[in-house]
Design a protein around this motif. Structure first.
Motif, PDB file in Angstrom:
ATOM      1  N   SER A   1     -37.371 -13.478   2.231  1.00 23.37           N
ATOM      2  CA  SER A   1     -36.286 -13.529   3.207  1.00 23.37           C
ATOM      3  C   SER A   1     -34.979 -13.917   2.528  1.00 23.37           C
ATOM      4  N   ALA A   2     -35.041 -14.844   1.572  1.00 22.29           N
ATOM      5  CA  ALA A   2     -33.826 -15.250   0.861  1.00 22.29           C
ATOM      6  C   ALA A   2     -33.272 -14.104   0.029  1.00 22.29           C
ATOM      7  N   LEU A   3     -34.154 -13.275  -0.538  1.00 18.09           N
ATOM      8  CA  LEU A   3     -33.685 -12.142  -1.331  1.00 18.09           C
ATOM      9  C   LEU A   3     -33.050 -11.069  -0.461  1.00 18.09           C
ATOM     10  N   ARG A   4     -33.373 -11.054   0.823  1.00 19.92           N
ATOM     11  CA  ARG A   4     -32.764 -10.081   1.727  1.00 19.92           C
ATOM     12  C   ARG A   4     -31.477 -10.605   2.355  1.00 19.92           C
ATOM     13  N   HIS A   5     -31.135 -11.832   2.056  1.00 19.24           N
ATOM     14  CA  HIS A   5     -29.913 -12.405   2.616  1.00 19.24           C
ATOM     15  C   HIS A   5     -28.720 -11.612   2.097  1.00 19.24           C
ATOM     16  N   PRO A   6     -27.735 -11.349   2.942  1.00 18.19           N
ATOM     17  CA  PRO A   6     -26.580 -10.543   2.505  1.00 18.19           C
ATOM     18  C   PRO A   6     -25.818 -11.110   1.315  1.00 18.19           C
ATOM     19  N   ALA A   7     -25.909 -12.406   1.059  1.00 22.26           N
ATOM     20  CA  ALA A   7     -25.196 -12.987  -0.080  1.00 22.26           C
ATOM     21  C   ALA A   7     -26.019 -12.937  -1.361  1.00 22.26           C
ATOM     22  N   ALA A   8     -27.282 -12.516  -1.295  1.00 18.38           N
ATOM     23  CA  ALA A   8     -28.143 -12.527  -2.483  1.00 18.38           C
ATOM     24  C   ALA A   8     -27.628 -11.578  -3.561  1.00 18.38           C
TER      25      ALA A   8
ATOM     26  N   LEU B   1     -25.385 -10.929  -8.817  1.00 23.83           N
ATOM     27  CA  LEU B   1     -24.463 -10.272  -9.742  1.00 23.83           C
ATOM     28  C   LEU B   1     -23.617 -11.301 -10.489  1.00 23.83           C
ATOM     29  N   LEU B   2     -23.209 -12.346  -9.794  1.00 22.76           N
ATOM     30  CA  LEU B   2     -22.458 -13.417 -10.446  1.00 22.76           C
ATOM     31  C   LEU B   2     -23.307 -14.105 -11.516  1.00 22.76           C
ATOM     32  N   ALA B   3     -24.549 -14.405 -11.178  1.00 28.42           N
ATOM     33  CA  ALA B   3     -25.433 -15.068 -12.145  1.00 28.42           C
ATOM     34  C   ALA B   3     -25.660 -14.177 -13.364  1.00 28.42           C
ATOM     35  N   ALA B   4     -25.908 -12.894 -13.142  1.00 29.04           N
ATOM     36  CA  ALA B   4     -26.116 -11.974 -14.263  1.00 29.04           C
ATOM     37  C   ALA B   4     -24.849 -11.844 -15.102  1.00 29.04           C
TER      38      ALA B   4
ATOM     39  N   ALA C   1     -11.974  -7.513  -6.130  1.00 34.59           N
ATOM     40  CA  ALA C   1     -11.725  -7.527  -4.684  1.00 34.59           C
ATOM     41  C   ALA C   1     -12.968  -7.067  -3.922  1.00 34.59           C
ATOM     42  N   TRP C   2     -13.640  -6.023  -4.427  1.00 36.41           N
ATOM     43  CA  TRP C   2     -14.881  -5.554  -3.798  1.00 36.41           C
ATOM     44  C   TRP C   2     -15.920  -6.668  -3.803  1.00 36.41           C
ATOM     45  N   TRP C   3     -16.088  -7.332  -4.958  1.00 37.25           N
ATOM     46  CA  TRP C   3     -17.097  -8.378  -5.071  1.00 37.25           C
ATOM     47  C   TRP C   3     -16.778  -9.550  -4.146  1.00 37.25           C
ATOM     48  N   LEU C   4     -15.522  -9.975  -4.110  1.00 37.83           N
ATOM     49  CA  LEU C   4     -15.140 -11.103  -3.254  1.00 37.83           C
ATOM     50  C   LEU C   4     -15.333 -10.777  -1.780  1.00 37.83           C
ATOM     51  N   THR C   5     -15.018  -9.555  -1.380  1.00 37.29           N
ATOM     52  CA  THR C   5     -15.229  -9.147   0.007  1.00 37.29           C
ATOM     53  C   THR C   5     -16.712  -9.149   0.345  1.00 37.29           C
ATOM     54  N   ARG C   6     -17.514  -8.620  -0.552  1.00 38.41           N
ATOM     55  CA  ARG C   6     -18.964  -8.587  -0.318  1.00 38.41           C
ATOM     56  C   ARG C   6     -19.534 -10.004  -0.270  1.00 38.41           C
ATOM     57  N   LEU C   7     -19.053 -10.884  -1.132  1.00 33.88           N
ATOM     58  CA  LEU C   7     -19.511 -12.269  -1.127  1.00 33.88           C
ATOM     59  C   LEU C   7     -19.096 -12.978   0.154  1.00 33.88           C
ATOM     60  N   ARG C   8     -17.855 -12.799   0.569  1.00 32.59           N
ATOM     61  CA  ARG C   8     -17.363 -13.457   1.789  1.00 32.59           C
ATOM     62  C   ARG C   8     -18.182 -13.045   2.997  1.00 32.59           C
ATOM     63  N   HIS C   9     -18.439 -11.738   3.131  1.00 36.42           N
ATOM     64  CA  HIS C   9     -19.256 -11.267   4.253  1.00 36.42           C
ATOM     65  C   HIS C   9     -20.695 -11.747   4.117  1.00 36.42           C
ATOM     66  N   GLY C  10     -21.223 -11.746   2.893  1.00 32.89           N
ATOM     67  CA  GLY C  10     -22.600 -12.179   2.678  1.00 32.89           C
ATOM     68  C   GLY C  10     -22.805 -13.638   3.018  1.00 32.89           C
ATOM     69  N   LEU C  11     -21.864 -14.498   2.640  1.00 42.07           N
ATOM     70  CA  LEU C  11     -21.986 -15.916   2.958  1.00 42.07           C
ATOM     71  C   LEU C  11     -21.884 -16.169   4.452  1.00 42.07           C
ATOM     72  N   ALA C  12     -21.208 -15.270   5.165  1.00 40.40           N
ATOM     73  CA  ALA C  12     -21.124 -15.379   6.625  1.00 40.40           C
ATOM     74  C   ALA C  12     -22.348 -14.770   7.300  1.00 40.40           C
ATOM     75  N   GLY C  13     -23.278 -14.205   6.501  1.00 44.64           N
ATOM     76  CA  GLY C  13     -24.496 -13.630   7.077  1.00 44.64           C
ATOM     77  C   GLY C  13     -24.356 -12.185   7.503  1.00 44.64           C
ATOM     78  N   ARG C  14     -23.278 -11.546   7.113  1.00 47.20           N
ATOM     79  CA  ARG C  14     -23.061 -10.145   7.488  1.00 47.20           C
ATOM     80  C   ARG C  14     -23.226  -9.257   6.260  1.00 47.20           C
TER      81      ARG C  14
END
Length: 150
Positions: free
Chosen positions: A25-32, A37-40, A109-122
């Motif tokens: 479930s954690a791997l399916r989280h939108p912020a995963a 990618l940041l960790a890699a 900008a793409w990465w930050l947008t994806r991260l922002r939405h992912g942390l919000a659960g979207r």
């Protein structure tokens, strides 16, 4: 003799494999994906920090297109550019691969947008139309031709 049939009692919740389910479930989280990618990227940057791609004999990947044809592809020089950026040499990074350097703010900008939405659960996906894809491919082709002629 007939086997004795016993009624099986359900296992307690703690032994039902809930840890595996929670991990999946954690791997399916939108912020995963953006966090992975940041960790890699951090691991890759730490590894690249210790090597100088400008010097021969480094344990670095090679470009198969360049090795086969002798021509530079749109990504050739990306490793050298990343090393130069890690060491604060913007001019050398520009010299190594100007197109990738110009693309970095858009990728960030793409990465930050994806991260922002992912942390919000979207979930958020970049949608490119056919004209945009054609323009990006044409730009990559022009960059490839231009850098090999000059």
């Amino acid at each position: 003799m007939r086997p004795v049939l016993t009624r099986q009692h359900p296992r307690p919740a703690s032994s039902r494999g809930g840890g595996v389910r929670r991990c999946a479930s954690a791997l399916r989280h939108p912020a995963a994906a953006p966090l992975g990618l940041l960790a890699a990227g951090l691991v890759g940057a730490a590894w690249l920090w210790t090597r100088d791609p400008h010097l021969p004999g480094q344990a670095l990947p090679f470009c198969p297109w360049y090795r086969l044809t002798g021509l530079r592809c749109p990504g050739c020089g990306g490793t050298r550019m990343a090393w130069d950026l890690l060491h604060g040499d913007l001019l050398a990074a520009w010299h190594d691969n100007a197109a990738l350097l110009l693309a970095l703010p858009f990728v960030a900008a793409w990465w930050l947008t994806r991260l922002r939405h992912g942390l919000a659960g979207r979930t958020w996906r970049l949608r490119l139309g056919p004209r945009t894809v054609a323009a990006l491919l044409a730009a990559a082709a022009l960059w490839t031709v231009g850098r090999n002629l000059l």
